[in-house]
Each structure stands twice: as structure tokens, then as C-alpha cells.
Design a protein around this motif. Structure first.
Motif, PDB file in Angstrom:
ATOM      1  N   SER A   1     -67.337   9.055 -20.491  1.00 44.80           N
ATOM      2  CA  SER A   1     -65.971   9.411 -20.896  1.00 44.80           C
ATOM      3  C   SER A   1     -64.916   8.486 -20.300  1.00 44.80           C
ATOM      4  O   SER A   1     -63.928   8.172 -20.957  1.00 44.80           O
TER       5      SER A   1
ATOM      6  N   GLY B   1     -71.649  14.667 -22.148  1.00 42.33           N
ATOM      7  CA  GLY B   1     -70.666  14.413 -21.091  1.00 42.33           C
ATOM      8  C   GLY B   1     -70.964  15.152 -19.800  1.00 42.33           C
ATOM      9  O   GLY B   1     -71.903  15.953 -19.698  1.00 42.33           O
ATOM     10  N   ALA B   2     -70.127  14.871 -18.790  1.00 43.51           N
ATOM     11  CA  ALA B   2     -70.372  15.394 -17.438  1.00 43.51           C
ATOM     12  C   ALA B   2     -70.247  16.915 -17.363  1.00 43.51           C
ATOM     13  O   ALA B   2     -70.955  17.560 -16.588  1.00 43.51           O
TER      14      ALA B   2
ATOM     15  N   PRO C   1     -68.380  10.965 -13.146  1.00 45.91           N
ATOM     16  CA  PRO C   1     -67.814  10.334 -14.348  1.00 45.91           C
ATOM     17  C   PRO C   1     -66.952   9.101 -14.052  1.00 45.91           C
ATOM     18  O   PRO C   1     -66.670   8.331 -14.965  1.00 45.91           O
TER      19      PRO C   1
ATOM     20  N   LEU D   1     -73.218  19.063 -15.766  1.00 40.45           N
ATOM     21  CA  LEU D   1     -73.070  20.002 -14.652  1.00 40.45           C
ATOM     22  C   LEU D   1     -73.546  21.400 -15.059  1.00 40.45           C
ATOM     23  O   LEU D   1     -74.309  22.042 -14.327  1.00 40.45           O
TER      24      LEU D   1
ATOM     25  N   ASN E   1     -68.029  14.931  -5.821  1.00 40.90           N
ATOM     26  CA  ASN E   1     -67.416  14.154  -6.891  1.00 40.90           C
ATOM     27  C   ASN E   1     -66.703  12.957  -6.266  1.00 40.90           C
ATOM     28  O   ASN E   1     -65.628  13.083  -5.724  1.00 40.90           O
TER      29      ASN E   1
ATOM     30  N   ARG F   1     -68.195  12.416 -26.344  1.00 44.78           N
ATOM     31  CA  ARG F   1     -69.065  13.361 -25.664  1.00 44.78           C
ATOM     32  C   ARG F   1     -70.471  12.804 -25.457  1.00 44.78           C
ATOM     33  O   ARG F   1     -71.419  13.176 -26.149  1.00 44.78           O
TER      34      ARG F   1
ATOM     35  N   TYR G   1     -65.256  23.477 -12.063  1.00 42.93           N
ATOM     36  CA  TYR G   1     -66.488  23.835 -11.334  1.00 42.93           C
ATOM     37  C   TYR G   1     -66.634  25.348 -11.228  1.00 42.93           C
ATOM     38  O   TYR G   1     -67.733  25.883 -11.296  1.00 42.93           O
TER      39      TYR G   1
ATOM     40  N   ASN H   1     -61.708  13.262  -8.639  1.00 42.64           N
ATOM     41  CA  ASN H   1     -60.578  13.796  -9.388  1.00 42.64           C
ATOM     42  C   ASN H   1     -60.186  15.067  -8.644  1.00 42.64           C
ATOM     43  O   ASN H   1     -61.001  15.985  -8.560  1.00 42.64           O
TER      44      ASN H   1
ATOM     45  N   PHE I   1     -62.574  19.467  -8.956  1.00 38.57           N
ATOM     46  CA  PHE I   1     -62.309  19.618 -10.390  1.00 38.57           C
ATOM     47  C   PHE I   1     -62.349  21.118 -10.717  1.00 38.57           C
ATOM     48  O   PHE I   1     -63.388  21.761 -10.515  1.00 38.57           O
TER      49      PHE I   1
HETATM   50  N1  PLP Z   1     -66.049  16.078 -13.665  1.00 33.58           N
HETATM   51  C1  PLP Z   1     -64.858  15.569 -13.309  1.00 33.58           C
HETATM   52  C2  PLP Z   1     -64.575  15.348 -11.879  1.00 33.58           C
HETATM   53  C3  PLP Z   1     -63.912  15.249 -14.284  1.00 33.58           C
HETATM   54  O1  PLP Z   1     -62.736  14.727 -13.915  1.00 33.58           O
HETATM   55  C4  PLP Z   1     -64.220  15.471 -15.646  1.00 33.58           C
HETATM   56  C5  PLP Z   1     -63.236  15.200 -16.697  1.00 33.58           C
HETATM   57  O2  PLP Z   1     -62.080  14.960 -16.482  1.00 33.58           O
HETATM   58  C6  PLP Z   1     -65.478  16.010 -15.954  1.00 33.58           C
HETATM   59  C7  PLP Z   1     -66.368  16.298 -14.946  1.00 33.58           C
HETATM   60  C8  PLP Z   1     -65.870  16.264 -17.372  1.00 33.58           C
HETATM   61  O3  PLP Z   1     -66.148  15.049 -17.975  1.00 33.58           O
HETATM   62  P1  PLP Z   1     -66.686  14.909 -19.475  1.00 33.58           P
HETATM   63  O4  PLP Z   1     -65.519  14.540 -20.313  1.00 33.58           O
HETATM   64  O5  PLP Z   1     -67.661  13.806 -19.430  1.00 33.58           O
HETATM   65  O6  PLP Z   1     -67.309  16.198 -19.843  1.00 33.58           O
END
Ligand code: PLP
Length: 399
Positions: free
Chosen positions: A244, A105-106, A216, A110, A176, A253, A134, A180, A131
Motif C-alpha cells: 500500500s 494488504g496489512a 507496511p 494482521l 510497527n 489491496r 489494532y 504510524n 495504529f
Molecule cells: N498497519 C499500519 C501501521 C498502517 O498504518 C496501515 C494503514 O495505514 C495498515 C496497517 C493497513 O494497511 P493496508 O492498507 O495494507 O491494509
């Protein structure tokens, strides 16, 4: 002795989790249907049928040992080739398997990228609203997060502040889009300006300044908006993707990192990514889901439900006098609270069993995040609760 830093991270209150737990308690008291939980970013539409079918096909036809075995640390060649093929078809890129590192996953994408490039005292710039994780990811990699305040009229980039913040120690910029919590999609103009500054600053300081594109929500866009594919604009771009959200596979994941060939010393950087994956214990993303996404790379869930939810809730909030930048993507609304202090506003919202998240952790303390990845029925039922909340601030509905 334990690590004080890790203890702090583990015991710090996560505002979103706390609201979610409060919601669970409240649901027991007043019934699930009477609590309007807009706190979490969990997809509310099922994964497409093709995903379930792919799982069944894999289980029925593939070698029963290999299905659950380790793959190469960076992911199977089959999966990475499928990722490359899908993006090349959709975005006219020229990726190949060795540009990809499969991850859980993201968040992992990162963390791996940051670990691969960070040296002590390096700075990583991001733009509010951002987010909140970070900060944790950057600091865990040994870097420092620098947050550029939000450009609140449209949530694009405050370039004057950005130019002042960037300097010799700047290692990377994290963006991003779709965002989000604001749902903003950076325009091509914004990205071109960002790239122009980065190219200029790289020359001035004589070293790479990376762009880490956290994507994501890439496919979750409305009204014909498009998310420009960043490696085409800027060579030193890492893409951090996840299945995701658009494929509703948050709990499985699975995601990836792209290190494009055009990046300076791309092969060396890719090996640093492999090294960071190893150091963090992130080798070999789940084998079954590597196989699933290899078959479903061009699929998305039924995203029309999110658009319907966005339209309903956005129109309602505007009619109640909320100020809100209309989001072009993701599944969040980020209006201004009806009082200066968004935390107090969210507390007051609880009176009507409306669970909202204050923007403080996202770097915008006067805004609130409303996750509309819920059922449309919940939104319809919550409308009168929003109305009552707005009335407390002297706002009444206008059509
Ligand atoms: N980055 C942002 C901006 C997110 O909103 C999220 C999850 O909400 C993630 C990363 C993490 O994503 P993942 O569930 O793929 O780890």
C-alpha cells in the motif's frame, strides 16, 4: 437481531474519517487549495512507471481468462516465489514460496495472523503510539489488546512497563516499525532487547510468544536508517507486509504474511493461517495484482518526496517551538500539541484550515499526527497557517 459488537464498530466515529469528511466540505466552501488536509495516510506519489508497464504487459501477453481467475487460496506459486526471491536478495534470508500467504494488504495480514493464533482470554501487547485499528483486529479475533504507554522521549520501547505487562496469557506482541504515527524506526538495540525478553518469557511460561511485525512502511526510511529484518532475530515472528505505502498501491489491496520455517511448528502454524484466511473470507488476493507485485517486488515509488516534505515541515515546526521526535521513516510527524488536550488543539487548528489528527486513538492524547504524504506545495502553503496557530499559544518563529 444483529451483532451489537459489529454495529458498534460500524457506527463508532472514526476520528480520521470525520476530519477527512469535514475537509471535503470545507474544500467546497473555500476552495481545495485553501484547505491543508494532513489527516490521511494515503500515498501522495504515484506508483512507479514499472507498475503501469507491468499491468500493460500482463494484459497484452498473458492468458485473458487466467489474468482474472482465482489463484490458490494462499496466492499463486509464481507470486509467492517472486516474494521469496526478492526478500532473499535484499535481506539475505532463505525464504521459499511456502513461507508466504498473499493477502489484501496489512490489515488483512494482521487479522489473519491474529485469528490463526488467538484463543479466548489471550492477550496481545502493543506499544503506544499504535495504529488504532489494532484494537478492532485483536478484539475481533477474540483477544484483548494491552497497550504499553509511550516512551515519549524517543518512541522506542518502555521496557520496564513491558516486562511488567507480559505474563502467561500473553500470546503475541504487535510491533510497527517504521511507525504510524510517530515515524520511529526501532533500533537494532531495541529489537535485541525485545527478543531477549521474549526468549526468556517463552522459556518461563513454556509456550510460544509470537512477534507480529506490521511492516507496511518497511522501505520508507530516511538518512540511511535500516529496518532490521525480524525473522533473523526471532524465530516466532510473523511478518505482515503490504504494498500500500512504498509502492503506492493502497487501493489495490495487496500484501502478504510470512511464516518462517524457523517458527515453532511452522507447518502447523502456516495451515492455521490458511484456515484463518478461509474463515475470514480472505482467500485468493487479487489475481492481477499478484502478477503485478511478482514483477515489481523490488520497486518503490519516488520516496525522496516524502523526505523533502519531512525535512521542510519538521524544521518549520521546530522553529515554531513544537516538541517533536524527528521521525526516521513512514510519512507522519507526531509532535506534542501546544496544549495538554490535543483534541482541543486540533479543533483550534481548523480555524486556519489545518486538518490534524489528535493522538488520542493512537494512545498518546497530548500529541497530534500530521500526515505529510501530501504535495510539497501544500506544505509550503500551510506554513503560515502553522505559524498563526503557534502564535495563538504565544510561540513565535525563531531561526
Ligand atoms: N498497519 C499500519 C501501521 C498502517 O498504518 C496501515 C494503514 O495505514 C495498515 C496497517 C493497513 O494497511 P493496508 O492498507 O495494507 O491494509
Amino acid at each position: 437481531m444483529i451483532s451489537e459488537k459489529m454495529y458498534e464498530l460500524g457506527s463508532q466515529r472514526s476520528v480520521i474519517r470525520e476530519i477527512f469528511e469535514y475537509g471535503n466540505q470545507r474544500k467546497k466552501e473555500v476552495g481545495e487549495e485553501n484547505v491543508y488536509d494532513f489527516s490521511l495516510g494515503n500515498p501522495s506519489v504515484p506508483a512507479p512507471k514499472a507498475v503501469n508497464q507491468a499491468i500493460l504487459d500482463i494484459l497484452n501477453t498473458e492468458d485473458e481468462v487466467a489474468i482474472h481467475s482465482y489463484t490458490s487460496a494462499q496466492g499463486s506459486e509464481e507470486c509467492r516465489s517472486a516474494m521469496a526471491k526478492s526478500l532473499n536478495q535484499r535481506f539475505g534470508t532463505a525464504f521459499h514460496a511456502n513461507n508466504f500467504y498473499m493477502t489484501v494488504g496489512a490489515a488483512a495480514s494482521l487479522s489473519i495472523c491474529l485469528k490463526a493464533i488467538a484463543s479466548p482470554e489471550d492477550e496481545f501487547i502493543t506499544f503506544a503510539p499504535f495504529f488504532p485499528e489494532y484494537r478492532c483486529f485483536v478484539e475481533s479475533a477474540g483477544g484483548k489488546l494491552v497497550v504499553i504507554p509511550a516512551k515519549e522521549d524517543d518512541f522506542q520501547i518502555a521496557f520496564d512497563l513491558f516486562e511488567k505487562a507480559i505474563h502467561e496469557k500473553t500470546k503475541a506482541i504487535i510491533i510497527n516499525s517504521p511507525n504510524n504515527p510517530a515515524g520511529t524506526v526501532y533500533t537494532e538495540e531495541t529489537l535485541q532487547k525485545l527478543v531477549e525478553i521474549l526468549e526468556r518469557k517463552q522459556k518461563e511460561y513454556g509456550h510460544a510468544i509470537y512477534l507480529i511485525s506490521d511492516e507496511p512502511y518497511r522501505e520508507i526510511v530516511y538518512d540511511g536508517y535500516e529496518v532490521p529484518f525480524l525473522t533473523k532475530y526471532y524465530a516466532n515472528t510473523f511478518v505482515c507486509y503490504s504494498f500500500s505505502k512504498a509502492l503506492s498501491l493502497a487501493g489495490e489491496r495487496i500484501g502478504y504474511i510470512i511464516v518462517p520455517d524457523e517458527m515453532e511448528e511452522a507447518k502447523k502454524v502456516y495451515l492455521a493461517v490458511c484456515g484463518a484466511g478461509r474463515a475470514l473470507g480472505y482467500v485468493c488476493a487479487p489475481s492481477l495484482f499478484q502478477k503485478v507485485v511478482a514483477r515489481c517486488a523490488n520497486e518503490v515509488s519516488d520516496l525522496s518526496i516524502y523526505k523533502k516534505n519531512r525535512d521542510l515541515l519538521y524544521e518549520h515546526l521546530i522553529s515554531l517551538g513544537f516538541e517533536c521526535v524527528k521521525p526516521q521513516g513512514a510519512f507522519y510527524l507526531f509532535p506534542k500539541a501546544l496544549e495538554e488536550n490535543a483534541e482541543a488543539f486540533c479543533e483550534r487548528a481548523k480555524k486556519y484550515d489545518l486538518l490534524l489528527v489528535p493522538g488520542t486513538g493512537f494512545g498518546c492524547p497530548s500529541h497530534v499526527r500530521i500526515s505529510y504524504c501530501v504535495t510539497t506545495k501544500q506544505i509550503e502553503k500551510a506554513m503560515s497557517a502553522f505559524e498563526k496557530l503557534a502564535e495563538e499559544y504565544g510561540h513565535s518563529r525563531h531561526m
